[in-house]
Design an enzyme around this catalytic site. Sequence first.
Site, short mmCIF file in Angstrom:
data_model
loop_
_atom_site.label_atom_id
_atom_site.label_comp_id
_atom_site.label_asym_id
_atom_site.label_seq_id
_atom_site.Cartn_x
_atom_site.Cartn_y
_atom_site.Cartn_z
N HIS A 44 0.97 -1.41 0.01
CA HIS A 44 -0.02 -0.12 0.07
C HIS A 44 0.78 1.29 0.10
O HIS A 44 2.09 1.35 0.23
CB HIS A 44 -0.79 -0.05 1.22
CG HIS A 44 -1.77 -1.13 1.33
ND1 HIS A 44 -2.82 -1.21 2.14
CD2 HIS A 44 -2.20 -1.91 0.15
CE1 HIS A 44 -3.68 -2.37 2.08
NE2 HIS A 44 -3.27 -3.01 0.65
N GLU A 46 1.04 3.85 1.89
CA GLU A 46 1.80 4.40 3.21
C GLU A 46 2.93 3.51 3.51
O GLU A 46 4.07 3.99 3.83
CB GLU A 46 0.66 4.21 4.39
CG GLU A 46 -0.63 4.75 4.55
CD GLU A 46 -1.88 4.09 3.86
OE1 GLU A 46 -1.45 3.33 2.75
OE2 GLU A 46 -2.91 4.05 4.16
N CYS A 69 -5.23 1.22 6.29
CA CYS A 69 -6.08 0.03 6.63
C CYS A 69 -5.61 -0.64 7.81
O CYS A 69 -4.50 -0.23 8.39
CB CYS A 69 -5.82 -1.03 5.60
SG CYS A 69 -4.12 -1.58 5.39
N CYS A 78 -1.56 -0.93 7.52
CA CYS A 78 -0.53 -0.05 7.46
C CYS A 78 -0.47 0.95 8.67
O CYS A 78 0.58 1.34 9.14
CB CYS A 78 -1.09 0.97 6.60
SG CYS A 78 -0.96 0.53 4.83
#
Length: 353
Positions: A44, A46, A69, A78
């Site tokens: 992801h 981040e 998330c 994350c």
Amino acid sequence: MGLALQQAKKILGNTNGNPAVGCVITQNGSMISAAHTSFNGRPHAEVNALKLIPKNLKNSKLYVTLEPCSHYGKTPPCIKEIIKKKIKKVYFSVFDPDIRSFNKSTKTLKKNKIYVNVGLNNKKIKEFYKSYFLYKNTNFPFVTAKLAISKDYFMINKKKKWITNVYSRSRVHLMRSLHDCIITSSTTIINDNPLFTCRIAGIEDRTPPIIILDRNLRLSHKLNIIKKRNSKQIIIFYNNFNRKKINILKDLGISAYKIPLNNNGNLDLKRVLIKAKKLSFSRIFLESGIKLSKSFLKMNLVNHLNIFISNDKLKRIGDDNIGSFLKKYLKNKKAKVEKVNLFNEKLISYKIK
Ligand SMILES: NC(=O)c1ccc[n+]([C@@H]2O[C@H](COP(=O)([O-])OP(=O)(O)OC[C@H]3O[C@@H](n4cnc5c(N)ncnc54)[C@H](OP(=O)(O)O)[C@@H]3O)[C@@H](O)[C@H]2O)c1
């Protein structure tokens, strides 16, 4: 947050069912990291941005377009990484409609003494996530339809393959790259023998898979699309079962799915889209001739409509005039219009719903 949105835009249509997210990290007012969701959806944004900064940063702020998330999926959450890197403040713009994450991150972040702010640039970013919200909250993917027409509304030039100039066509290639699936008809494939790829340097690998509506399995293996494109990226939706042809497709590595018919004996387009969504496609780019395009529009299945208008009138060498249909169709639509000039040609984009 504006910079985070720019990051997210770079990967739109290429995240395999996951949202396209952008993330920026700052320290003492300077940007020290920027990243987006990886190609195909993981890692992801981040995690990608956090990878680029040292541990124990003081006064660091993280800006991310979507709520981080907080669940264990194919990757760890994350927020765990955010806490580990000792980020001081987290700004996210919109809540993630995914029920595994929705409104869950704030509590955990606050428990770890991290300041949380929700809603920066909210209006713009909600608009950006329209297709993701639709994908998460309904049975349908987001559909962008593209039409290329002459100044006098013809969709076919009987003397030439193309209606529009090279700049407009490149723009179409770029649009393809921002979607995760193209839908077209076997008629268009048989008549034009196209490839439907992204032929712009640097984005060739972003050519999306293609669904071809081929009710009677008419496609021949000699067509360019079958010969030249990766067979795993070709999906046929048919109705009229023919074992011999299905076996040929299977041998070529092409998948095929049976779709029910509507009352007119055509493939049922709602079922087409529901099946496309089940195959994990969230952003569809529709490129077809007048019949299929009109069917999608009449059934109100199109979210955005992009019309490329050439500067020439075709008159007698024009075929398939969509003028009167479009005038009627657009009259009742509260569409938001954006105009772009393409070297004498025009692109008009309607945000239909
Ligand atoms: N100017 C442009 O933007 C543009 C874009 C693409 C193509 N074209 C031109 O358009 C020409 C083809 O136009 P066209 O109107 O004959 O074909 P089309 O609109 O591309 O496709 C029509 C076909 O789609 C299939 N289909 C499946 N479900 C349908 C449904 N619910 N409603 C309607 N059709 C459905 C049917 O084929 P089955 O019977 O096999 O199901 C139908 O014959 C091509 O030659 C190409 O040059 C122009």
